[in-house]
Structure formats: C-alpha cells, structure tokens
Design a protein around this motif. Structure first.
Motif, short mmCIF file in Angstrom:
data_model
loop_
_atom_site.label_atom_id
_atom_site.label_comp_id
_atom_site.label_asym_id
_atom_site.label_seq_id
_atom_site.Cartn_x
_atom_site.Cartn_y
_atom_site.Cartn_z
N VAL A 347 -48.12 -10.07 -29.36
CA VAL A 347 -47.25 -9.66 -28.26
C VAL A 347 -45.91 -10.39 -28.42
O VAL A 347 -45.87 -11.60 -28.54
N GLY A 348 -44.84 -9.63 -28.42
CA GLY A 348 -43.51 -10.23 -28.51
C GLY A 348 -43.16 -10.74 -29.90
O GLY A 348 -42.16 -11.44 -30.08
N PHE A 349 -43.98 -10.43 -30.89
CA PHE A 349 -43.67 -10.91 -32.24
C PHE A 349 -44.10 -9.86 -33.25
O PHE A 349 -45.25 -9.42 -33.26
N GLU A 350 -43.15 -9.44 -34.10
CA GLU A 350 -43.47 -8.49 -35.15
C GLU A 350 -43.43 -9.22 -36.48
O GLU A 350 -42.43 -9.84 -36.82
N ALA A 351 -44.56 -9.19 -37.19
CA ALA A 351 -44.55 -9.81 -38.52
C ALA A 351 -43.89 -8.84 -39.47
O ALA A 351 -44.50 -7.88 -39.90
N GLU A 352 -42.61 -9.06 -39.76
CA GLU A 352 -41.96 -8.11 -40.65
C GLU A 352 -41.11 -8.77 -41.72
O GLU A 352 -40.74 -8.13 -42.68
N TYR A 353 -40.83 -10.08 -41.59
CA TYR A 353 -40.04 -10.72 -42.63
C TYR A 353 -40.95 -11.34 -43.66
O TYR A 353 -42.10 -11.70 -43.38
N LEU A 354 -40.43 -11.47 -44.87
CA LEU A 354 -41.23 -12.04 -45.97
C LEU A 354 -41.78 -13.40 -45.56
O LEU A 354 -42.90 -13.77 -45.90
N ASP A 355 -40.98 -14.12 -44.77
CA ASP A 355 -41.36 -15.46 -44.36
C ASP A 355 -42.65 -15.46 -43.52
O ASP A 355 -43.43 -16.41 -43.57
N ASP A 356 -42.85 -14.36 -42.75
CA ASP A 356 -44.05 -14.30 -41.90
C ASP A 356 -45.32 -14.16 -42.73
O ASP A 356 -46.42 -14.36 -42.21
N PHE A 357 -45.19 -13.79 -44.00
CA PHE A 357 -46.37 -13.61 -44.85
C PHE A 357 -46.65 -14.85 -45.70
O PHE A 357 -47.57 -14.84 -46.50
N GLU A 430 -47.85 -20.02 -51.68
CA GLU A 430 -46.89 -20.82 -50.92
C GLU A 430 -47.56 -21.34 -49.67
O GLU A 430 -48.52 -20.75 -49.16
N GLU A 431 -47.02 -22.46 -49.17
CA GLU A 431 -47.60 -23.06 -47.97
C GLU A 431 -47.20 -22.25 -46.75
O GLU A 431 -46.06 -21.83 -46.64
N PRO A 432 -48.12 -22.02 -45.83
CA PRO A 432 -47.74 -21.28 -44.61
C PRO A 432 -46.73 -22.05 -43.79
O PRO A 432 -46.84 -23.27 -43.64
N SER A 433 -45.73 -21.31 -43.25
CA SER A 433 -44.70 -21.98 -42.45
C SER A 433 -45.17 -22.17 -41.02
O SER A 433 -44.68 -23.00 -40.29
#
Lengths: 475, 199
Positions: A347-357, A430-433
């Motif tokens: 809710v209120g957050f869309e995982a759409e940037y490379l960084d979110d993955f 990569e390490e999760p942010s």
C-alpha cells in the motif's frame, strides 16, 4: 441468400457475453465486503468458459454468421491461451486492487469485456467484425488504465493510450475502406480472391491497415505510447495489457495479411522487415537506459514484438507457427514478470525501480527465482521456454534464406540479454537496501509459481507446443 | 454538369472547408459549430448517394443530439484558448510537411484512374425503401457485428460510470423514515430563563 448462422460455433463468445452480463448484474448488489463474490463468479465463469472452448475446439474450420465469424483450430487455441492468461491476471489482481482503493467489480467486468473483444478479434473473418473486435478490446483497457483515479500518472497514461488508440483506429478504418474500394468486399476470402499484386490502391490501403495494427501491437515507429502506458497503469493492468491483447493483435495480423492479402505478400513483407529491425534495435537499446523496471519491460515488449513479427515475415506455415508460439511464450513470461512486480508492491509503494529489486533473493528467494525464470525466458537462455520461441522464429527465417535478418536478430538478442541479466545480478549478488518483509497473497503466490514453472517445464519439454502450433498451420 | 453533380461538388467543398475550420478555429465553441456544419453538408452527400435514412440519422443523431450536448459541455468547461493556440503554431511546420507528403501520395495513388471500372450501382424505383433494405441487412447478414457494436456501447456506459462515479461520499440526502419518526423533544429545547429586569 441468408442462412441461419451456426450458433454453436460461436458458443464461447455467446457464453462469455451472457456470463459477463450476469456478473455485471450480480455486482450491483455487492458491497465492498461481499466483493469477493464478484471475483469468485468471474473466475468460475472463466473456468467454465475454458472448458466450453476446449470442448468446442474446432479442428475443422467453420465459417458462419454470413462470413463474419470463423472458428478454426487457430482461433480455438488462441482463445484458450487468452482465457488462461486472463484467469491468472485476475488472481494477481485480487489482492493488488483490494489495497489500492480500486473498485473491484468494474475491474473484472471491464477485463471480461476486453477478453470478449479479443475473442471476437481472433475469430473475425471480415473487416467489420475485425474492427469491432479491436474496439471492444481497447475500450475497456483505456478505462482500466485510469482506474487508479487519484493518480495523475494513470490518468496521463490512459489519455495517451486513448488518443493513440483512436489514431490507430482511424488509420485502420481508412485502410480498410480503401481495401473495400479496391475489392468491393468486406469478407476476407472474397478480398483475397479479388486482390492483385499490382493494385496500387490496395497496397496503399494495406500500408494504412498495417500501420493501425502496429500501433496496437506497439512496434517501432508506433511505440511511443508503450512505455508511458505500461508505467502509468496499475501493475496488474499492465500485466493484462501486455499478455493476451498481443496475441489477439498477432492473430488479426495473420488473418488480415496472410488470409486476406496473400497476393500482396511481397509488399507487406518488406514493410514488416523494416519494422521488425527497428523494433528490435530501439526496444533493446532503450531498455538498457531505463532505471524503472516497468519501463524496462515496456521497451523489452517492443523488442519482443519485433521478434514475433520475424515469424510472420518468413511467410511459411513454420514461420506463422513460430510467431504464434513466440506470442504465447511472450505473454506468459511478461504476465509473470509484471505479477512479481505487483506482488512486491505494498500500500502506497510501487516496486518499480531497479533499486527496489536489490537483493531480492535474500528477502524472498522463491519470488526471486520465479522472476529469474521469466527474465531468462525473455533473454532466451536455453533451459527456459523463451529459448525455443526465439529458436523457432530464427529457424523459420533461415529456412527461407533470410540469413542476414536472423543474424541481426541474434545480435540484438545478445544486446537484450544484458539488461535482463543485470536485473538478475541485482537480485542475486547485491545486498538488499531495505529488509522489510514481502508478504504476497497466498493465491497469487501459487499462481505465479505455476506461471513461472510452466516456462521451465515447457522449456525442458517444448515438443508438444511446437507440434501443436505447427499442426494448426498445417506445417 | 447536371444539378446532382453541382450539388455534390458544392457540398464536398463545404465539407472540406468546414472540416478544416474545425481544426484551425481557436475557439472550441466555434469549432463545434463548424463540426455541425460539416455533418450537415456530408448528410447532403449521403442523401445524394441514395442513403436517405443514414443521411437523416446523421442530422437527427449527430447534429440534433450529440453535437448539442457537445456544445453544452464545451461552453461549461472554461477552456483557456491561448495555450492551445501556441502549441498548434509550434507544430505547424512539421504538420505541413506531413500533410504535403500524404496529400502527394494520395493524389498519385488513390486517383480515380486506379479504381478500375466499378459497375454502376443499380438505380432504384422511387418507392424503394432504403430503411427496409438497411434493416434487412443489419438483422440478417450483419447481425453478428450489430450485436458486437451493441456490446461496445454497453462497455462505453460501464467505463464512463466507472471513471466518473465517485461513490456516495458526502451526499446530502434525506431519510424519510427518520424524518417521520422525529420527536419534537429532540429538535426543540425549551429553556427556562429568568426574564430581564427593566431598567
């Protein structure tokens, strides 16, 4: 003169229309809490529809409704695939739209109407039913893109989609009217008999028709709307747009160009070669520059449309079979990819940037694995289904001595592999942010697992699908 | 050139000029009015083609209903004219280039010489019913497209309601049952107050 139409041939469409209206009527009495009934009814009707379509699978073509409707093995198979894709997208949608303040009832009803439009499209055998099917497919999609009403991005996407779609319809209609002027008929068999290769009016009309279709398909140079719409639409709607409608667009391209205008083959082949090369080039190169995963998938869809067209360019039954298989495989993997994106969102957050993955493997290994399968399939890595789809298209090209085109396609495929593998690297090495928990809904998780594993299983045993698509085109 | 031909050319010229005016007029109300004129002129052409029913429907439905509604909407929306004009001017060079290219192609390819010899459509007697012929076709040969078109209209209704209907938030509606059952004691409070002393 007039024969009573064979209604049993169009049983899937009639059934779907009846059920959609039933769902529409039931939904009126539903409140937000009982909306689950609408959802269950929708899914139940899709399952029944699937069974009916399977039972009425038309191995022998039936031409009825005064030549406006055709039921053949091609239309039956594409319908089955489209029903299945819609079913899966609705499973992903349930939890996604529930927490995003999107009214549930209309979402499913518009989706069902869009599915009806696709089924009309793949079964059309005259210009008029073909055009009406296209409109019935597009109209609900415009509204579905704008369902997230408070989002300016969605409204912009919907408006862009609507305007480009209207222009495409105009082009299509103008081309069809010229073809009608040149041949004096709307029915595809009569058109193909009347067309001659030297008819300038027909070629001119054909160019407009192809332009309209390429708009719908989202191929370069008519691709401008694709990234904005894919980005602005809610993720599950994007999954819907990118899946079944592409197969429907391929189907009418086949009906119009191959069944309707075989005598103009030299002309549309040249046209499509240019479009395919441009699509593969711009799609793959621009995808590299995207930081937004939804936009990246949008450009990758443009590139995939280029590959799919390669099968049509080959203009052999093997080529059409390869194009159909490519369309189906693309739809399955793209729906899977967007499903994972929608499940990572909250809710209120869309995982759409490379960084979110970043470091997705550490946060949710199974989802990361499913996305990995989709990405490998898109890149065309051997054990997965996507490899055989690309192989089939390129094989068909080489067998008609378009070796240079096959080589170009391979080079672009290698360029394309870069950005798919970059996302894999981000997920696994990569390490999760951020370490916030991902809690996807159970039903969506099961569906996406089937979706992703299907790519792997059919990748290991692809022969059934290849034989099936080839039998349809009599190769 | 007989009467029919001259009417055809006059109306065609009007259609082209008015359609052009729709695009270039800066004021949207004026644009809508020019669209009305375009429809009227094209309905004359349709009637010349012996499609009387369609020609009249064009006037009744489009001019009479759709465009009137359209005009209302355009008048109610307070559209700012100036920015529209600016973007239009910006794209004129490109647009002209495209128009010239397409026009040249059209003239060279779709000229009358390319259409071959189309047979002259059969002339009908004065009592021939256009409407009946249309109805026959629509409900027999084109029944399937006709139904699909109906579904499209249904979708248009659903889609527009979905996008415009914002739920019953803050709606100031009254419940008749509550009003009937109201008790005077809930509404009026009688307060005893000491009367003011006159000075």
């Amino acid at each position: 003169m007039f024969e009573t139409p064979q209604f049993s041939a169009a049983l899937p469409e009639i059934f779907l229309l009846g059920l959609t209206c039933t769902v529409l009527f039931v939904d009126i009495f539903m409140t937000a809490r009982t909306r689950i009934i609408t959802y269950s009814l929708t899914q139940l009707s899709l399952i029944v529809l699937f069974v009916i379509t399977l039972m009425t699978f038309a191995w022998d073509p039936i031409l009825t409704f005064s030549g406006n409707y055709i039921a053949d093995s091609f239309s039956s198979l594409t319908k089955l695939v489209m029903i299945m894709l819609t079913f899966f997208v609705f499973v992903y949608s349930r939890s996604y739209i529930k927490c995003r303040n999107i009214t549930g009832g209309e979402y499913y009803i518009l989706g069902l109407f869009s599915l009806l439009g696709m089924m009309v499209m793949v079964s059309s055998h005259s210009f008029i039913s073909l055009y009406l099917g296209t409109e019935l497919l597009s109209l609900p999609l415009y509204a579905m893109v704008a369902l997230r009403r408070e989002s300016a991005l969605s409204s912009e996407a919907s408006l862009k989609y609507f305007v480009t779609g209207a222009i495409a319809s105009g082009m299509l209609l103008y081309g069809l009217s010229l073809l009608y002027g040149a041949t004096g008929s709307l029915e595809l068999t009569a058109v193909s008999e009347h067309l001659v290769a030297t008819d300038k009016v027909a070629i001119f009309g054909m160019v407009f028709v192809v332009t309209g279709l390429l708009f719908k398909l989202g191929a370069v140079p008519f691709h401008m709307w694709v990234p904005d719409v894919y980005h602005g639409a809610p993720s599950t709607v994007t999954a819907f747009i990118t899946g079944a409608p592409k197969i429907a667009a391929l189907a009418i391209m086949y009906r119009l160009l191959v069944q309707g205008m075989p005598s103009l083959m030299d002309s549309w082949q040249q046209l499509l070669i240019v479009v395919a090369i441009l699509s593969m080039f711009f799609g793959n190169l621009l995808a590299i520059a995207q930081a937004n995963v939804k936009r990246m998938f949008a450009y990758s869809s443009i590139a995939h449309m280029g590959y799919m067209l390669l099968g049509v360019i080959a203009a052999t039954p093997e080529g059409y079979a390869a194009a159909l298989l490519y369309g189906i495989v693309y739809a399955v993997m793209a729906v899977g990819g967007f499903a994972v994106i929608s499940m990572l969102s909250k809710v209120g957050f869309e995982a759409e940037y490379l960084d979110d993955f970043r470091g997705l493997n550490a946060r949710h290994p199974w989802l990361a694995f499913i996305l990995l399968l989709c990405l490998f399939s898109m890149a065309g890595v051997p054990p997965v289904f996507g490899f055989f789809a690309k192989l089939g298209v390129i094989e068909a090209l080489i067998s008609v001595h378009y070796v240079w085109l096959a080589a170009v396609a391979l080079i672009f495929a290698i360029i394309g592999a870069y950005y798919y593998l970059r996302l894999v690297k981000i997920m696994y090495f990569e390490e999760p942010s951020k370490m916030s928990k991902i809690r996807p809904a159970k039903d969506a998780l099961i569906a996406v697992s089937i979706n992703g594993l299907a790519l792997l299983v059919f990748g290991i045993f692809p022969s059934q699908w290849i034989t099936l698509t080839r039998t349809i085109f009599g190769a | 050139m007989d009467l029919v031909q001259s009417v055809f050319y006059i109306c065609s010229a009007m259609v082209i000029v008015f359609a052009f005016m729709v695009i270039i007029s800066a004021n949207p109300v004026r644009g809508a009015l020019f669209l009305v004129a375009t429809f009227l002129a094209s309905s004359v052409i349709w009637i010349l083609l012996e499609a009387e029913f369609l020609g009249l429907i064009l006037v009744l439905v489009y001019v009479g209903a759709v465009m009137t509604l359209f005009l209302f909407v355009v008048m109610m929306l307070n559209i700012d004219v100036v920015p529209l004009k600016e973007t239009l001017v910006k794209y004129v060079p490109v647009a002209l280039l495209v128009i010239v290219a397409i026009l040249a192609m059209l003239i060279s390819v779709v000229g009358p010489s390319h259409f071959g010899s189309m047979p002259q459509p059969a002339m009908h007697a004065a009592d021939y019913s256009n409407t009946k012929a249309l109805g026959m076709l629509l409900y027999t040969q084109f029944a399937y497209p006709f139904e699909v078109a109906g579904v499209i209209l249904l979708v248009a209704i659903i889609a527009s309601i979905t996008l415009a209907f914002r739920g019953r938030v803050n709606r100031k509606s009254q419940r008749p049952s509550d009003q009937v059952n109201v008790n005077p004691k809930d509404r009026v409070r009688v307060i005893k107050m000491p009367s003011e002393k006159k000075i």
